[in-house]
Each structure stands twice: as C-alpha cells, then as structure tokens.
Scaffold this active site. Structure first.
Site, PDB file in Angstrom:
ATOM      1  N   ALA A   1     -54.182  32.042  27.413  1.00 54.20           N
ATOM      2  CA  ALA A   1     -52.856  31.804  26.824  1.00 54.20           C
ATOM      3  C   ALA A   1     -52.825  30.457  26.097  1.00 54.20           C
ATOM      4  O   ALA A   1     -52.251  30.328  25.011  1.00 54.20           O
ATOM      5  CB  ALA A   1     -51.791  31.854  27.914  1.00 54.20           C
TER       6      ALA A   1
ATOM      7  N   ASN B   1     -60.404  18.401  20.541  1.00 59.27           N
ATOM      8  CA  ASN B   1     -61.407  19.244  21.193  1.00 59.27           C
ATOM      9  C   ASN B   1     -61.344  19.221  22.719  1.00 59.27           C
ATOM     10  O   ASN B   1     -61.829  20.144  23.377  1.00 59.27           O
ATOM     11  CB  ASN B   1     -62.790  18.770  20.695  1.00 59.27           C
ATOM     12  CG  ASN B   1     -63.920  19.277  21.527  1.00 59.27           C
ATOM     13  OD1 ASN B   1     -64.305  20.437  21.428  1.00 59.27           O
ATOM     14  ND2 ASN B   1     -64.448  18.415  22.390  1.00 59.27           N
TER      15      ASN B   1
ATOM     16  N   TYR C   1     -56.041  29.864  30.666  1.00 63.67           N
ATOM     17  CA  TYR C   1     -56.941  29.386  29.598  1.00 63.67           C
ATOM     18  C   TYR C   1     -56.737  30.216  28.329  1.00 63.67           C
ATOM     19  O   TYR C   1     -56.567  29.677  27.232  1.00 63.67           O
ATOM     20  CB  TYR C   1     -58.388  29.492  30.080  1.00 63.67           C
ATOM     21  CG  TYR C   1     -59.407  28.944  29.105  1.00 63.67           C
ATOM     22  CD1 TYR C   1     -59.712  27.581  29.077  1.00 63.67           C
ATOM     23  CD2 TYR C   1     -60.074  29.780  28.210  1.00 63.67           C
ATOM     24  CE1 TYR C   1     -60.647  27.071  28.185  1.00 63.67           C
ATOM     25  CE2 TYR C   1     -61.005  29.279  27.322  1.00 63.67           C
ATOM     26  CZ  TYR C   1     -61.293  27.929  27.311  1.00 63.67           C
ATOM     27  OH  TYR C   1     -62.223  27.430  26.421  1.00 63.67           O
TER      28      TYR C   1
ATOM     29  N   SER D   1     -60.672  29.193  21.012  1.00 64.09           N
ATOM     30  CA  SER D   1     -61.762  29.928  21.669  1.00 64.09           C
ATOM     31  C   SER D   1     -61.730  31.359  21.141  1.00 64.09           C
ATOM     32  O   SER D   1     -60.699  31.812  20.617  1.00 64.09           O
ATOM     33  CB  SER D   1     -61.543  29.956  23.183  1.00 64.09           C
ATOM     34  OG  SER D   1     -62.378  30.926  23.796  1.00 64.09           O
TER      35      SER D   1
ATOM     36  N   LYS E   1     -55.269  28.901  24.645  1.00 61.93           N
ATOM     37  CA  LYS E   1     -56.044  28.967  23.402  1.00 61.93           C
ATOM     38  C   LYS E   1     -55.324  29.814  22.345  1.00 61.93           C
ATOM     39  O   LYS E   1     -55.417  29.528  21.149  1.00 61.93           O
ATOM     40  CB  LYS E   1     -57.449  29.512  23.687  1.00 61.93           C
ATOM     41  CG  LYS E   1     -58.285  28.587  24.571  1.00 61.93           C
ATOM     42  CD  LYS E   1     -58.408  27.192  23.993  1.00 61.93           C
ATOM     43  CE  LYS E   1     -59.372  26.313  24.769  1.00 61.93           C
ATOM     44  NZ  LYS E   1     -59.506  24.963  24.193  1.00 61.93           N
TER      45      LYS E   1
END
Ligand code: NAD
Length: 257
Positions: A159, A89, A157, A143, A161
């Site tokens: 890319a 996480n 970010y 996400s 996820k």
C-alpha cells in the site's frame, strides 16, 4: 560524466540501492549528499567516494521528521551547491507485515510513516530546492508491488508503494512547467540488506524466485544504473513514469513446474 557538478540528495544512502547509487552518481561527477538515519553508514559511503576522488557529504536524517528533511536540503545547498536531483529512496520492509488480518496497526503506521510520508516530505522540501536551482529530477523509490499484488502478503509495504506511485504521478504534472520532473522507480526484488533476512530461509527465497523470469534477484548496482538514467539529462522528456526495473516480473505469468 553524466551528472557533472549536479548536487544530488540521496536518502537511504548508507545501504543497498542508495549506497550503490551514491557511489555511481559520484563516479559520474555528481556532488552527493548521502543522507541516512544510519550516519556511520553514510559516512563510510562518503569516505569511499572521497577516496575515489569524488565529492560527497554525509547527513543524518530521519525522513519522517519535517525539520530534519528541510535541514537536509539546506545542508545539500550549503555544502554542495544548488540541488538538481532528489532521490527519495529510504524505505523499510518489516517481516511482520503480512495480510490485513495479521498486520498490526503499529507496523502499518511505521511503514506508512517511512515509506510514504518520508517520500512526501522529501518532495515537500525537495521541490523548493530544485526550483531554486532552476529545475531538476525527483526519483521516488516505489516497487514492482505498486503495480501488481505481491505473491506473499505484505499489505502495508504494498500500500505504501502504491501511494508513492500515485503521488509521484501527481507531482510530475504539478511541476512540469517549472522544469521539475518526477518519476517512480519500481525495482523488482533486489539483493540488499532489506531483503536479506526474508530470503535467508531457502523456502521463502524459492517462493519468490519462482516469479522472476531471470531466476535471480537484481543486484543493487543494476537498480542504481536505472536511477542514474532518471537523474541525468538523458531522461529529460521522461516524466511521471512507473519506471519498472523488475527483470520482466510484471510482464510475465509463470506457471511453476
Ligand atoms: P536497505 O535496507 O539496504 O537500505 C535502506 C536504507 O534506508 C538504510 O540505510 C536505512 O538506514 C535507511 N532508512 C530506513 N528508514 C529511514 C528513515 N526513517 N530515515 C532515514 N533513513 C532511513 O534497503 P534497499 O533494498 O536498498 O531499499 C531501498 C529502497 O528500495 C526502499 O524504498 C525499498 O522499499 C525499495 N525497494 C527495495 C527492493 C528490494 O528488494 N530490496 C525492491 C523494491 C523496492
């Protein structure tokens, strides 16, 4: 109790979604390794769990370092018993992540290291631990931007996820016959420290809220409840999903008034 005596490794457990998941998993009988590079934060979550009668252990980890991630799995087994749940996480969302033109290579590399390589390493060392336990559940935090473009640019970010989502699908196929399943948890925007700085500006907040059918961001507890379901045996036939917990953002086309 939905996770009775299951050892659960949670990275990024000191804050936000990881913190709420650590507290909830322990409340449901899980034995939780709260792992974070912020060890004081992880220890504080562990104290809270123990005060409530739960079982937990804090571990300092930088998820980009293979030796530390490997040691994290060993510590979970040694301190808490066979690992049945790995919740990868930990993640970051730097404010200087924007369009391809204005995002630096340094920011791109940092985001990929933590958000994507960190999850890869969590799987690399988590799978053997789950195998030793006879199987279990991997939850990788992606996400909603892994399935749709962000309205406000955050290219590294997004890319990273997307990579988490694709990698998780592949992992779900590789290990299914070993009773190891893997799902990508895809939250919408959540009220956590990760988002706090960004939405402190009222205009930036409004810019994002306009896309949310509920008209509010998620609470970290609402994401933890979804993670609990994916961790528990209640989701035993759920494998390889993009588990969206986005309040309907990805289902809706909203025209601002
Ligand atoms: P947060 O900032 O509240 O917590 C993240 C935690 O990860 C922190 O405790 C931090 O110390 C830890 N961490 C960061 N880098 C690390 C590293 N290299 N090694 C170990 N620990 C590290 O954030 P959050 O909102 O709870 O986010 C958790 C996850 O959910 C992230 O992967 C994030 O990308 C994802 N997510 C968040 C949102 C949101 O809006 N908050 C939306 C979708 C997905």
């Amino acid at each position: 109790m939905r996770l009775k005596d299951k050892t659960c490794v949670i990275t990024g457990g000191a804050s936000g979604i990881g913190r709420e998941s650590s507290l909830l998993f322990a409340k449901e009988g899980g034995r939780v390794l709260v792992a974070d590079r912020n060890i004081e934060g992880a220890e504080s979550v562990v104290s809270e769990i123990r005060d409530a009668g739960g079982t937990a252990h804090a571990f300092a980890v930088d998820v980009t370092r293979a030796n530390e991630v490997s040691a994290m799995m060993e510590a979970a087994e040694k301190e808490l018993g066979p690992v049945r749940v790995v919740f990868n996480n930990a993640g970051i969302f730097p404010l200087d992540d924007g369009t391809p033109e204005d995002t630096s290579e340094e920011t791109w590399d940092l985001v990929m290291q933590i958000n994507l390589k960190g999850v890869f390493l969590g799987c690399k060392y988590g799978v053997p631990a789950l195998r030793r336990a006879g199987g279990g559940s991997i939850i990788n935090t992606a996400s909603f931007v892994a399935v749709m473009g962000a309205a406000a640019a955050q290219v590294a970010y997004t890319a990273s996820k997307g990579g988490v989502l694709a990698m998780t699908r592949e992992i779900s196929a590789i290990y299914a016959r070993e009773n190891i399943r893997a799902n990508a948890l895809c939250p919408g925007p959540v009220q956590t420290p990760l988002l706090a700085e960004l939405i402190a500006d009222p205009a930036a907040r409004a810019r994002r809220l306009v896309h949310v059918p509920y008209g509010r961001f998620a609470e970290a507890k609402e994401i933890a409840q979804a993670a609990l379901f994916l961790a528990s045996d209640e989701s035993s036939y759920i494998n390889g999903t993009s588990f969206l917990v986005d309040g309907g953002i990805s289902a809706t086309y909203i025209t601002p008034e």
